[in-house]
Motif scaffolding. Structure first.
Motif, short mmCIF file in Angstrom:
data_model
loop_
_atom_site.label_atom_id
_atom_site.label_comp_id
_atom_site.label_asym_id
_atom_site.label_seq_id
_atom_site.Cartn_x
_atom_site.Cartn_y
_atom_site.Cartn_z
N THR A 188 -21.17 2.81 -0.74
CA THR A 188 -21.07 3.76 -1.84
C THR A 188 -22.38 3.95 -2.60
O THR A 188 -22.45 4.79 -3.49
CB THR A 188 -19.99 3.29 -2.84
OG1 THR A 188 -20.38 2.03 -3.41
CG2 THR A 188 -18.64 3.13 -2.14
N GLU A 189 -23.40 3.17 -2.27
CA GLU A 189 -24.71 3.23 -2.93
C GLU A 189 -24.58 3.05 -4.44
O GLU A 189 -25.24 3.73 -5.23
CB GLU A 189 -25.45 4.54 -2.60
CG GLU A 189 -26.94 4.46 -2.83
CD GLU A 189 -27.69 5.69 -2.33
OE1 GLU A 189 -28.67 6.08 -3.00
OE2 GLU A 189 -27.30 6.24 -1.28
N VAL B 190 0.85 -1.19 0.00
CA VAL B 190 0.00 0.00 0.00
C VAL B 190 0.89 1.24 0.00
O VAL B 190 1.71 1.43 0.90
CB VAL B 190 -0.94 0.02 1.22
CG1 VAL B 190 -1.78 1.30 1.24
CG2 VAL B 190 -1.85 -1.21 1.21
N VAL B 191 0.71 2.08 -1.03
CA VAL B 191 1.56 3.27 -1.17
C VAL B 191 0.76 4.57 -1.04
O VAL B 191 1.32 5.66 -1.12
CB VAL B 191 2.30 3.25 -2.52
CG1 VAL B 191 3.26 2.07 -2.57
CG2 VAL B 191 1.31 3.18 -3.69
N GLY B 192 -0.55 4.46 -0.83
CA GLY B 192 -1.36 5.67 -0.68
C GLY B 192 -2.84 5.32 -0.62
O GLY B 192 -3.22 4.15 -0.51
N MET B 193 -3.68 6.35 -0.69
CA MET B 193 -5.13 6.17 -0.64
C MET B 193 -5.78 7.05 -1.69
O MET B 193 -5.39 8.21 -1.90
CB MET B 193 -5.68 6.56 0.74
CG MET B 193 -5.39 5.57 1.84
SD MET B 193 -6.47 4.13 1.74
CE MET B 193 -5.85 3.18 3.16
N THR B 194 -6.81 6.50 -2.36
CA THR B 194 -7.68 7.29 -3.21
C THR B 194 -8.89 7.70 -2.37
O THR B 194 -9.55 6.85 -1.77
CB THR B 194 -8.15 6.49 -4.43
OG1 THR B 194 -7.02 6.08 -5.20
CG2 THR B 194 -9.08 7.32 -5.30
N VAL B 195 -9.15 8.98 -2.29
CA VAL B 195 -10.25 9.50 -1.48
C VAL B 195 -11.39 9.93 -2.38
O VAL B 195 -11.19 10.73 -3.31
CB VAL B 195 -9.77 10.69 -0.61
CG1 VAL B 195 -10.92 11.21 0.24
CG2 VAL B 195 -8.59 10.26 0.27
N GLU B 196 -12.59 9.40 -2.13
CA GLU B 196 -13.77 9.74 -2.91
C GLU B 196 -14.86 10.26 -1.98
O GLU B 196 -15.34 9.52 -1.11
CB GLU B 196 -14.26 8.52 -3.70
CG GLU B 196 -13.28 8.01 -4.75
CD GLU B 196 -13.82 6.84 -5.55
OE1 GLU B 196 -14.86 6.27 -5.14
OE2 GLU B 196 -13.21 6.49 -6.57
N HIS B 197 -15.27 11.49 -2.16
CA HIS B 197 -16.36 12.08 -1.36
C HIS B 197 -17.68 11.83 -2.09
O HIS B 197 -17.88 12.32 -3.21
CB HIS B 197 -16.12 13.59 -1.18
CG HIS B 197 -14.86 13.90 -0.43
ND1 HIS B 197 -14.74 13.77 0.93
CD2 HIS B 197 -13.65 14.34 -0.88
CE1 HIS B 197 -13.51 14.11 1.30
NE2 HIS B 197 -12.83 14.46 0.22
N LEU B 198 -18.57 11.09 -1.44
CA LEU B 198 -19.80 10.64 -2.10
C LEU B 198 -21.06 11.32 -1.56
O LEU B 198 -22.15 11.12 -2.09
CB LEU B 198 -19.94 9.13 -1.96
CG LEU B 198 -18.79 8.31 -2.54
CD1 LEU B 198 -19.00 6.83 -2.26
CD2 LEU B 198 -18.66 8.54 -4.04
N GLY B 199 -20.94 12.12 -0.51
CA GLY B 199 -22.12 12.78 0.04
C GLY B 199 -23.05 11.80 0.76
O GLY B 199 -22.61 10.82 1.35
N LYS B 200 -24.35 12.05 0.68
CA LYS B 200 -25.33 11.20 1.37
C LYS B 200 -25.47 9.87 0.66
O LYS B 200 -25.71 9.82 -0.56
CB LYS B 200 -26.68 11.89 1.45
CG LYS B 200 -27.73 11.11 2.23
CD LYS B 200 -29.07 11.81 2.26
CE LYS B 200 -29.01 13.07 3.09
NZ LYS B 200 -30.35 13.72 3.20
N THR B 201 -25.31 8.77 1.39
CA THR B 201 -25.44 7.43 0.82
C THR B 201 -26.26 6.55 1.76
O THR B 201 -26.49 6.89 2.92
CB THR B 201 -24.07 6.77 0.59
OG1 THR B 201 -23.41 6.59 1.86
CG2 THR B 201 -23.19 7.60 -0.33
N THR B 202 -26.66 5.40 1.24
CA THR B 202 -27.40 4.41 2.03
C THR B 202 -26.43 3.39 2.61
O THR B 202 -25.51 2.94 1.92
CB THR B 202 -28.44 3.69 1.15
OG1 THR B 202 -29.38 4.65 0.66
CG2 THR B 202 -29.19 2.62 1.94
N ARG C 123 -23.04 -2.79 -7.04
CA ARG C 123 -22.77 -3.59 -5.85
C ARG C 123 -24.03 -3.62 -4.99
O ARG C 123 -24.14 -2.94 -3.97
CB ARG C 123 -21.57 -3.02 -5.09
CG ARG C 123 -20.27 -3.16 -5.85
CD ARG C 123 -19.08 -2.62 -5.08
NE ARG C 123 -19.11 -1.16 -4.94
CZ ARG C 123 -18.74 -0.32 -5.90
NH1 ARG C 123 -18.32 -0.77 -7.07
NH2 ARG C 123 -18.78 0.98 -5.69
N LYS C 124 -24.99 -4.41 -5.46
CA LYS C 124 -26.32 -4.40 -4.86
C LYS C 124 -26.90 -5.81 -4.86
O LYS C 124 -26.89 -6.49 -5.88
CB LYS C 124 -27.23 -3.45 -5.65
CG LYS C 124 -28.54 -3.11 -4.99
CD LYS C 124 -29.26 -2.07 -5.84
CE LYS C 124 -30.52 -1.57 -5.16
NZ LYS C 124 -31.22 -0.56 -5.99
#
Length: 257
Positions: free
Chosen positions: A176-177, A118-130, A181-182
């Protein structure tokens, strides 16, 4: 709390915060000669909620993270109708919203798929999710018949045949809603037969079950792991489902005293 220990070992640089929750509920129950009905409104409000994110550790425990402000709010309804000693009808329904106010997803970045460093992180802001594994609709209906309740003596009066069906609505397997993936909604029907005997000073119960009567093929849980491969420039997703048994049979014996 072995699951939290697994989280500390698996998530590098993550410090878990204590979770706080306030639960507000308002309910009403009616009990009549033949009908019982209930309604319950609930609001479970979370701060720094500890929630699974769909991953599992190398020992199979679900990994949890703090997701901040979140809530589970819903309505539970139930009714039972018994017009006679022979017949009983039951049903319940839950409608809910299970949401995270502002979800941020962290995806590990690896240097290659051979060493998985692991050399880092990808950050994803998704707001309101279920929230994951939180269907907004769950319902059940059951009919029970005791055919000898009025015409027999002794233990035959207790013989009961029950048929029930349960529906579980669709649900996400991470936070991630994403419709990719459901878990699809599924319906399962079950049949059971029970009979009680008085033995000594106690009660001997015999039960037989036919589960998943309609032989439906479905899965009720999933794990998922996603990483960004730096060397290949692609996102790698691994998933595993938990298929449930098709039609199956069980017998049980109980003794109470």
């Amino acid at each position: 709390r072995d699951d939290l220990q697994e989280n500390l070992k698996t998530s590098e640089g993550v410090t878990l915060k204590p979770e706080s929750m306030v639960d507000l509920e308002l309910g009403y129950t009616y009990t009549g000669r033949k009908v019982t009905a209930s309604a319950n409104l609930y609001m479970m409000e979370y701060w720094d909620m500890l929630l699974e994110d769909g991953r599992i550790s190398n020992t199979g425990d679900a990994i949890k993270t703090n997701v901040g402000r979140a809530w589970r709010r819903g309505l539970e309804l139930g009714v039972a109708y018994k017009p006679s000693d022979v017949l009983r009808l039951d049903a319940n329904l839950t409608l809910s919203m299970n949401q995270i106010e502002d979800y941020t997803d962290y995806i590990p970045v690896i240097d290659n798929q051979n060493d998985w460093n692991v050399v880092g992180m990808t950050v994803e802001h998704l707001g309101k999710t279920t929230m994951l594994m939180s269907p907004s609709l769950i319902g059940m209906a059951q009919v029970s018949v005791s055919p000898f309740a009025k015409c027999a003596r002794g233990s035959l009066k207790t013989t009961t045949l029950s048929l029930n069906g349960k529906y579980v609505g669709s649900q996400y397997w991470d936070n991630t809603e994403s419709d990719a993936r459901k878990i699809p909604g599924y319906f399962v029907a079950n049949l059971s037969l029970s009979h009680d005997f008085k033995v000594g000073g106690g009660l001997l119960g015999l039960k037989a079950y036919v589960n998943n009567l309609l032989n439906n093929k479905y899965y009720s849980n999933v794990w998922v792991a996603r990483v960004d491969d730096q060397s290949a420039g692609e996102r790698v997703t691994s998933e595993g489902v938990y298929p449930q048994a098709t039609a199956n049979f069980m017998i049980g014996v109980t003794y109470s005293f």
